[in-house]
Design a protein around this motif. Structure first.
Motif, mmCIF file in Angstrom:
data_model
loop_
_atom_site.group_PDB
_atom_site.id
_atom_site.type_symbol
_atom_site.label_atom_id
_atom_site.label_comp_id
_atom_site.label_asym_id
_atom_site.label_seq_id
_atom_site.Cartn_x
_atom_site.Cartn_y
_atom_site.Cartn_z
ATOM 1 N N LEU A 116 54.544 40.179 36.986
ATOM 2 C CA LEU A 116 54.958 41.621 36.417
ATOM 3 C C LEU A 116 54.242 41.825 35.038
ATOM 4 C CD1 LEU A 116 58.894 41.180 36.285
ATOM 5 C CD2 LEU A 116 57.501 42.585 37.528
ATOM 6 N N SER A 117 53.658 40.798 34.267
ATOM 7 C CA SER A 117 53.015 41.066 32.957
ATOM 8 C C SER A 117 51.562 41.175 33.214
ATOM 9 C CB SER A 117 53.176 39.793 32.248
ATOM 10 O OG SER A 117 52.509 38.543 32.925
ATOM 11 N N ILE A 118 50.888 40.622 33.943
ATOM 12 C CA ILE A 118 49.227 41.044 34.155
ATOM 13 C C ILE A 118 49.272 42.511 34.613
ATOM 14 C CG2 ILE A 118 47.253 40.514 35.290
ATOM 15 C CD1 ILE A 118 47.825 37.480 35.115
ATOM 16 N N THR A 222 47.982 40.225 27.631
ATOM 17 C CA THR A 222 46.993 40.985 28.316
ATOM 18 C C THR A 222 46.720 42.271 27.848
ATOM 19 O OG1 THR A 222 48.193 39.757 30.108
ATOM 20 C CG2 THR A 222 46.807 41.710 30.677
ATOM 21 N N ARG A 223 47.601 43.248 27.384
ATOM 22 C CA ARG A 223 47.226 44.406 26.837
ATOM 23 C C ARG A 223 46.200 44.134 25.675
ATOM 24 N NH1 ARG A 223 48.519 47.667 22.530
ATOM 25 N NH2 ARG A 223 48.461 50.078 23.257
ATOM 26 N N SER A 224 46.254 43.531 24.623
ATOM 27 C CA SER A 224 45.557 43.262 23.518
ATOM 28 C C SER A 224 44.108 42.787 23.987
ATOM 29 C CB SER A 224 46.154 42.363 22.451
ATOM 30 O OG SER A 224 46.410 41.199 23.015
ATOM 31 N N GLY A 225 44.230 41.622 24.939
ATOM 32 C CA GLY A 225 42.997 41.280 25.371
ATOM 33 C C GLY A 225 42.034 42.083 26.197
ATOM 34 N N MET A 226 42.860 42.863 27.086
ATOM 35 C CA MET A 226 41.916 44.108 27.801
ATOM 36 C C MET A 226 41.576 45.073 26.942
ATOM 37 S SD MET A 226 41.995 43.571 31.273
ATOM 38 C CE MET A 226 41.636 45.383 31.777
ATOM 39 N N PHE A 250 39.027 44.888 36.809
ATOM 40 C CA PHE A 250 39.746 43.715 37.262
ATOM 41 C C PHE A 250 38.657 42.436 37.240
ATOM 42 C CE2 PHE A 250 42.549 46.935 38.583
ATOM 43 C CZ PHE A 250 43.717 46.559 37.971
ATOM 44 N N ARG A 251 37.399 42.955 37.626
ATOM 45 C CA ARG A 251 36.507 41.814 37.973
ATOM 46 C C ARG A 251 35.830 41.087 36.767
ATOM 47 N NH1 ARG A 251 31.349 41.849 42.417
ATOM 48 N NH2 ARG A 251 30.557 39.816 42.021
ATOM 49 N N HIS A 252 35.565 42.103 35.849
ATOM 50 C CA HIS A 252 35.072 41.782 34.574
ATOM 51 C C HIS A 252 36.001 41.751 33.184
ATOM 52 C CE1 HIS A 252 31.074 42.444 36.375
ATOM 53 N NE2 HIS A 252 31.598 43.276 36.959
ATOM 54 N N ALA A 253 36.425 42.857 32.900
ATOM 55 C CA ALA A 253 37.377 42.887 31.733
ATOM 56 C C ALA A 253 38.350 41.819 31.781
ATOM 57 C CB ALA A 253 37.954 44.342 31.666
ATOM 58 N N LEU A 254 39.340 41.982 33.149
ATOM 59 C CA LEU A 254 40.522 40.973 33.253
ATOM 60 C C LEU A 254 40.048 39.453 33.261
ATOM 61 C CD1 LEU A 254 43.432 40.721 33.505
ATOM 62 C CD2 LEU A 254 43.136 41.125 36.134
ATOM 63 N N LYS A 255 38.959 39.280 33.959
ATOM 64 C CA LYS A 255 38.340 37.912 34.166
ATOM 65 C C LYS A 255 38.198 37.316 32.775
ATOM 66 C CE LYS A 255 34.778 35.119 36.155
ATOM 67 N NZ LYS A 255 33.488 35.238 36.876
ATOM 68 N N ASN A 256 37.586 38.276 31.791
ATOM 69 C CA ASN A 256 37.232 37.478 30.597
ATOM 70 C C ASN A 256 38.559 37.580 29.849
ATOM 71 O OD1 ASN A 256 34.528 37.062 31.036
ATOM 72 N ND2 ASN A 256 33.960 39.135 30.353
ATOM 73 N N LEU A 258 41.438 36.433 30.838
ATOM 74 C CA LEU A 258 42.380 35.642 31.455
ATOM 75 C C LEU A 258 42.201 34.044 30.840
ATOM 76 C CD1 LEU A 258 41.896 35.809 35.395
ATOM 77 C CD2 LEU A 258 43.822 36.532 33.932
ATOM 78 N N VAL A 259 41.270 33.800 30.056
ATOM 79 C CA VAL A 259 41.103 32.392 29.332
ATOM 80 C C VAL A 259 42.225 32.236 28.406
ATOM 81 C CG1 VAL A 259 39.802 31.078 28.055
ATOM 82 C CG2 VAL A 259 38.505 32.316 29.747
ATOM 83 N N PRO A 260 42.654 33.114 27.405
ATOM 84 C CA PRO A 260 43.623 32.819 26.604
ATOM 85 C C PRO A 260 44.731 33.005 27.487
ATOM 86 C CG PRO A 260 42.601 35.254 26.174
ATOM 87 C CD PRO A 260 41.832 34.215 27.072
#
Length: 335
Positions: A116-118, A222-226, A250-256, A258-260
């Motif tokens: 749900l969250s991502i 996720t929102r703040s990281g994106m 999804f391939r670039h922004a979300l991948k980066n 995902l670390v936190p």
């Protein structure tokens, strides 16, 4: 520092932390008011009977001897946590019977939260200051502010009592034996899908209840990281090259991002394993939380001690795995 050395260092630190947890828990047993003999012996027990009980359970031996024996007993492959004073049964058998149930509930709650969250966090970030963003932000605020016990009771009253969609509590059972996912899958493969449906019906409400706060937390993260990633120059360069927006997000922004998120997922999973006491109690889930509460009510310190050691060790193991994943996703942390 190479990846292997980094893992070895984290594993060594984890062993030291687990030893510290065992030492603290063992020490608390002896600084807590009251003697285990008092809880075992009858109210009118004579001094001779009390001494005999203390000798039987090794409580009359020096403290350092009891400590060494306890630590040695915890070493694999035996993992002996002692005997329950009241029932005379193995503490290890009780704790390790409850652990898979708590672990299963924690993993189910984590999967609910991630599923749900991502997507909510990505949708919120890519539609900033729009109705969908406000809806996702409001959902996060409500999820973080809602107590688990209240949500669990409301879901039970509405979906279990009022509409009779889900059971009110307890684990799914077959012939009186609690049903785990691996058992449900085995029945599914043998042509009995109704057992899997029974398992799903029992775990849904506890998993949703336990995962709601987690969902809200990861959504906001996720929102703040994106938002941070989408404002960087490499995203502008990708868009200027004509890269499809789906790949950019999804391939670039979300991948980066995902670390936190992976770090928080690991920390929360470790917390959920031993911190689901209220949820397990509300839904009569026979996991570590319920065993912990029963041990406190019965003043069974040996069982309480075993639960705390397993929860502490589980937290350390989960965090070590998270560190390994983190280092794989971001090799700079091993430098």
């Amino acid at each position: 520092m190479g990846y292997s050395r980094f893992l070895l260092k984290r594993a060594s630190q984890g062993v030291v932390v687990i030893w510290g947890v065992v030492t603290v828990v063992f020490t608390l047993r002896y600084i807590t008011p009251g003697s285990p003999v008092t809880f075992i012996a009858p109210l009118d027990a004579s001094q001779a009977l009390r001494e005999e009980i203390a000798m039987e359970y090794g409580l009359n031996r020096p403290l350092y001897v009891q400590y060494i024996e306890y630590v040695v007993g915890l070493l694999p492959p035996n993992i002996d946590m002692g005997q329950s004073f009241a029932a005379g049964t193995s503490v290890s058998s009780q704790v390790f019977a409850a652990l898979p149930r708590s672990l299963e509930l924690a993993v189910a709650a984590t999967l609910v939260a991630v599923a749900l969250s991502i997507p909510l966090g990505v949708i919120s970030a890519t539609n900033r200051h729009e109705p969908t963003d406000y809806a996702a932000t409001t959902f996060s605020l409500v999820g973080i502010s809602t107590p688990n016990f209240w949500l669990g009771l409301m879901l039970t009253l509405l979906l279990a009592v009022q509409f009779d969609i889900f059971p009110t509590g307890g684990m799914a059972r077959v012939n009186g034996t609690p049903l785990l996912l691996v058992d449900a899958l085995r029945y599914l493969l043998s042509g009995r899908p109704q057992v899997m449906l029974r398992w799903l019906s029992h775990i849904t409400l506890p998993a949703v209840t336990l995962g709601t706060y987690f969902t809200a937390l990861v959504t906001r993260l996720t929102r703040s990281g994106m938002l941070d990633e989408l404002g960087k120059q490499y995203i502008t360069a990708l868009r200027a090259k004509g890269t499809p927006e789906t790949l950019v997000r999804f391939r670039h922004a979300l991948k980066n991002t995902l670390v936190p998120i992976v770090t928080v997922l690991g920390l929360q999973l470790g917390t959920l394993i031993g911190g689901a006491v209220i949820t397990e109690r509300v839904f009569a889930w026979p996991g570590l939380g319920s065993l912990l509460i029963d041990a406190i009510n019965a003043r069974q310190w040996v069982i309480l001690q075993g639960c705390l050691v397993v929860v502490g060790a589980g937290f350390v193991i989960v965090n070590t795995v998270v560190d390994a994943i983190y280092a794989y996703l971001n090799p700079e942390v091993t430098v």
